[in-house]
Design a protein around this motif. Structure first.
Motif, PDB file in Angstrom:
ATOM      1  N   LEU A 165       6.284 -62.840  -2.629  1.00 51.71           N
ATOM      2  CA  LEU A 165       7.294 -62.570  -1.682  1.00 51.71           C
ATOM      3  C   LEU A 165       8.521 -63.161  -2.272  1.00 51.71           C
ATOM      4  O   LEU A 165       8.186 -64.233  -3.004  1.00 51.71           O
ATOM      5  CB  LEU A 165       7.073 -63.201  -0.371  1.00 51.71           C
ATOM      6  N   MET A 166       9.637 -62.401  -2.263  1.00 48.79           N
ATOM      7  CA  MET A 166      10.764 -62.972  -2.837  1.00 48.79           C
ATOM      8  C   MET A 166      11.489 -64.020  -2.146  1.00 48.79           C
ATOM      9  O   MET A 166      11.571 -64.028  -0.994  1.00 48.79           O
ATOM     10  CB  MET A 166      11.573 -61.753  -3.037  1.00 48.79           C
ATOM     11  N   LYS A 167      11.712 -65.280  -2.765  1.00 45.88           N
ATOM     12  CA  LYS A 167      12.188 -66.352  -2.007  1.00 45.88           C
ATOM     13  C   LYS A 167      13.452 -66.619  -2.698  1.00 45.88           C
ATOM     14  O   LYS A 167      13.369 -66.891  -4.059  1.00 45.88           O
ATOM     15  CB  LYS A 167      11.346 -67.448  -2.047  1.00 45.88           C
ATOM     16  N   PHE A 168      14.597 -66.424  -2.278  1.00 40.54           N
ATOM     17  CA  PHE A 168      15.934 -66.604  -2.789  1.00 40.54           C
ATOM     18  C   PHE A 168      16.449 -68.085  -2.279  1.00 40.54           C
ATOM     19  O   PHE A 168      16.805 -68.122  -1.131  1.00 40.54           O
ATOM     20  CB  PHE A 168      16.847 -65.527  -2.534  1.00 40.54           C
ATOM     21  N   LYS A 169      16.184 -69.042  -3.435  1.00 41.89           N
ATOM     22  CA  LYS A 169      17.073 -70.272  -3.253  1.00 41.89           C
ATOM     23  C   LYS A 169      18.301 -70.317  -3.741  1.00 41.89           C
ATOM     24  O   LYS A 169      18.422 -70.228  -5.048  1.00 41.89           O
ATOM     25  CB  LYS A 169      16.035 -71.373  -3.630  1.00 41.89           C
ATOM     26  N   ILE A 170      19.315 -70.667  -3.149  1.00 47.38           N
ATOM     27  CA  ILE A 170      20.675 -70.442  -3.345  1.00 47.38           C
ATOM     28  C   ILE A 170      21.096 -71.799  -4.168  1.00 47.38           C
ATOM     29  O   ILE A 170      21.638 -72.571  -3.591  1.00 47.38           O
ATOM     30  CB  ILE A 170      21.494 -70.499  -2.187  1.00 47.38           C
ATOM     31  N   SER A 171      20.656 -71.935  -5.313  1.00 51.61           N
ATOM     32  CA  SER A 171      21.076 -72.872  -6.257  1.00 51.61           C
ATOM     33  C   SER A 171      20.828 -72.276  -7.806  1.00 51.61           C
ATOM     34  O   SER A 171      20.030 -71.473  -7.898  1.00 51.61           O
ATOM     35  CB  SER A 171      20.164 -74.270  -6.133  1.00 51.61           C
ATOM     36  N   ARG A 172      21.706 -72.932  -8.538  1.00 49.21           N
ATOM     37  CA  ARG A 172      21.375 -72.533  -9.950  1.00 49.21           C
ATOM     38  C   ARG A 172      19.847 -72.945 -10.552  1.00 49.21           C
ATOM     39  O   ARG A 172      19.247 -72.259 -11.299  1.00 49.21           O
ATOM     40  CB  ARG A 172      22.521 -73.383 -11.000  1.00 49.21           C
ATOM     41  N   GLU A 173      19.608 -74.527  -9.902  1.00 53.81           N
ATOM     42  CA  GLU A 173      18.170 -74.805 -10.206  1.00 53.81           C
ATOM     43  C   GLU A 173      17.389 -73.693  -9.965  1.00 53.81           C
ATOM     44  O   GLU A 173      16.187 -73.654 -10.496  1.00 53.81           O
ATOM     45  CB  GLU A 173      18.001 -76.069  -9.591  1.00 53.81           C
ATOM     46  N   GLY A 174      17.265 -73.113  -8.701  1.00 54.42           N
ATOM     47  CA  GLY A 174      16.294 -71.925  -8.232  1.00 54.42           C
ATOM     48  C   GLY A 174      16.453 -70.905  -9.134  1.00 54.42           C
ATOM     49  O   GLY A 174      15.224 -70.328  -9.257  1.00 54.42           O
ATOM     50  N   ALA A 175      17.460 -70.634  -9.691  1.00 52.80           N
ATOM     51  CA  ALA A 175      17.567 -69.328 -10.621  1.00 52.80           C
ATOM     52  C   ALA A 175      17.000 -69.508 -11.680  1.00 52.80           C
ATOM     53  O   ALA A 175      16.360 -68.887 -12.123  1.00 52.80           O
ATOM     54  CB  ALA A 175      19.072 -69.086 -10.709  1.00 52.80           C
ATOM     55  N   LEU A 176      17.172 -70.764 -12.391  1.00 50.30           N
ATOM     56  CA  LEU A 176      16.527 -71.095 -13.564  1.00 50.30           C
ATOM     57  C   LEU A 176      14.942 -71.298 -13.553  1.00 50.30           C
ATOM     58  O   LEU A 176      14.145 -70.824 -14.395  1.00 50.30           O
ATOM     59  CB  LEU A 176      17.083 -72.422 -14.182  1.00 50.30           C
ATOM     60  N   LYS A 177      14.582 -71.726 -12.498  1.00 47.97           N
ATOM     61  CA  LYS A 177      12.949 -72.074 -12.158  1.00 47.97           C
ATOM     62  C   LYS A 177      12.516 -70.499 -12.067  1.00 47.97           C
ATOM     63  O   LYS A 177      11.545 -69.978 -12.589  1.00 47.97           O
ATOM     64  CB  LYS A 177      12.611 -72.470 -10.960  1.00 47.97           C
ATOM     65  N   GLN A 178      13.166 -69.533 -11.387  1.00 49.79           N
ATOM     66  CA  GLN A 178      12.902 -68.012 -11.149  1.00 49.79           C
ATOM     67  C   GLN A 178      12.510 -67.416 -12.554  1.00 49.79           C
ATOM     68  O   GLN A 178      11.628 -66.803 -12.878  1.00 49.79           O
ATOM     69  CB  GLN A 178      13.784 -67.512 -10.136  1.00 49.79           C
ATOM     70  N   LEU A 179      13.806 -67.831 -13.326  1.00 53.19           N
ATOM     71  CA  LEU A 179      13.642 -66.962 -14.572  1.00 53.19           C
ATOM     72  C   LEU A 179      12.705 -67.571 -15.594  1.00 53.19           C
ATOM     73  O   LEU A 179      11.824 -66.797 -16.242  1.00 53.19           O
ATOM     74  CB  LEU A 179      15.096 -67.427 -15.300  1.00 53.19           C
ATOM     75  N   ASP A 180      12.333 -68.956 -15.637  1.00 52.66           N
ATOM     76  CA  ASP A 180      11.414 -69.546 -16.311  1.00 52.66           C
ATOM     77  C   ASP A 180       9.997 -68.782 -15.959  1.00 52.66           C
ATOM     78  O   ASP A 180       8.963 -68.680 -16.792  1.00 52.66           O
ATOM     79  CB  ASP A 180      11.520 -70.881 -16.202  1.00 52.66           C
ATOM     80  N   ALA A 181       9.722 -68.877 -14.696  1.00 51.58           N
ATOM     81  CA  ALA A 181       8.487 -68.466 -14.090  1.00 51.58           C
ATOM     82  C   ALA A 181       8.306 -66.932 -14.423  1.00 51.58           C
ATOM     83  O   ALA A 181       7.181 -66.615 -14.930  1.00 51.58           O
ATOM     84  CB  ALA A 181       8.403 -68.577 -12.763  1.00 51.58           C
ATOM     85  N   PHE A 182       9.425 -66.144 -14.341  1.00 53.34           N
ATOM     86  CA  PHE A 182       9.060 -64.784 -14.675  1.00 53.34           C
ATOM     87  C   PHE A 182       8.728 -64.555 -16.060  1.00 53.34           C
ATOM     88  O   PHE A 182       7.827 -63.938 -16.870  1.00 53.34           O
ATOM     89  CB  PHE A 182      10.308 -63.969 -14.418  1.00 53.34           C
ATOM     90  N   ILE A 183       9.385 -65.451 -16.958  1.00 53.42           N
ATOM     91  CA  ILE A 183       9.321 -65.297 -18.370  1.00 53.42           C
ATOM     92  C   ILE A 183       7.943 -65.636 -19.004  1.00 53.42           C
ATOM     93  O   ILE A 183       7.326 -65.100 -19.639  1.00 53.42           O
ATOM     94  CB  ILE A 183      10.405 -66.203 -19.315  1.00 53.42           C
ATOM     95  N   ASN A 184       7.385 -66.725 -18.485  1.00 51.51           N
ATOM     96  CA  ASN A 184       5.948 -67.493 -18.498  1.00 51.51           C
ATOM     97  C   ASN A 184       4.904 -66.554 -17.940  1.00 51.51           C
ATOM     98  O   ASN A 184       3.697 -66.716 -18.423  1.00 51.51           O
ATOM     99  CB  ASN A 184       6.043 -68.828 -18.195  1.00 51.51           C
ATOM    100  N   SER A 185       5.220 -65.698 -16.912  1.00 51.86           N
ATOM    101  CA  SER A 185       4.134 -65.239 -16.323  1.00 51.86           C
ATOM    102  C   SER A 185       4.021 -63.692 -16.462  1.00 51.86           C
ATOM    103  O   SER A 185       2.991 -62.952 -16.761  1.00 51.86           O
ATOM    104  CB  SER A 185       4.092 -65.411 -14.851  1.00 51.86           C
ATOM    105  N   GLU A 186       5.108 -63.061 -16.250  1.00 47.92           N
ATOM    106  CA  GLU A 186       5.115 -61.570 -16.239  1.00 47.92           C
ATOM    107  C   GLU A 186       5.888 -60.770 -17.070  1.00 47.92           C
ATOM    108  O   GLU A 186       5.905 -59.355 -17.271  1.00 47.92           O
ATOM    109  CB  GLU A 186       5.501 -60.933 -14.794  1.00 47.92           C
TER     110      GLU A 186
END
Length: 181
Positions: free
Chosen positions: A1-22
């Motif tokens: 499920l897409m969870k959009f957290k309105i913060s730069r920190e949330g964006a960087l966590k999303q980017l890191d998670a995607f890079i490391n998993s998919e």
């Protein structure tokens, strides 16, 4: 499920998670819409990019720091299509002005149109389309390919002007973008 957290920190966590998993599997899985509960095959970074919490260049740089270009070429291409279409629209301001003029006229013309009202309420005779309307309104996101299928049905099957569909996307999508949608 897409969870959009309105913060730069949330964006960087999303980017890191995607890079490391998919990310390594992106080019093989990117065209499949797995439904609203599974967006693991796409990065879901577009809301962050659209709201400039991170930029396309920053995403590309971060990705390329972990993977060689050949392994992530398709992902990098998709990122820069966003940049291309922004530039395309910026160089053609009349396209936006014409859209707004058409939209103002079409809102009036279609305000009582049963076909249009059924479409925006997700009450057409097309089950997948209705499901997508529900997903759009409840999750504020649709997979890129689903957006294209949605638009095709909207224009060619339901025969509703594209401008009204673009407005619906801009009203509902977290990553609504005049150049990309």
């Amino acid at each position: 499920l897409m969870k959009f957290k309105i913060s730069r920190e949330g964006a960087l966590k999303q980017l890191d998670a995607f890079i490391n998993s998919e990310l390594a599997n992106y080019s093989f899985k990117r065209n499949f819409d797995l439904g609203p509960k599974d967006k693991s095959n796409v990065s879901c970074l577009s809301p962050y990019i659209s709201h400039r919490l991170i930029t396309e260049y920053e995403v590309a740089k971060t990705v390329l720091a972990k993977f060689p270009y050949q392994k992530v070429e398709k992902y990098i291409q998709e990122i820069f299509w966003r940049v291309y279409w922004k530039g395309w629209l910026e160089l053609r301001p009349d396209v936006w002005r014409d859209y707004i003029m058409d939209l103002n006229r079409l809102r009036q013309e279609y305000k009582d149109d049963k076909n249009y009202l059924s479409a925006i309420e997700g009450k057409t005779q097309i089950e997948c389309f209705n499901t997508w309307v529900g997903e759009l309104k409840s999750h504020n996101y649709l997979h890129n390919h689903t957006r294209m299928w949605f638009a095709s049905i909207w224009i060619f099957t339901l025969q509703i002007p594209w401008q009204l569909g673009a407005e619906l996307f801009m009203q509902q999508l977290y990553d609504g973008d005049a150049a990309s949608n």
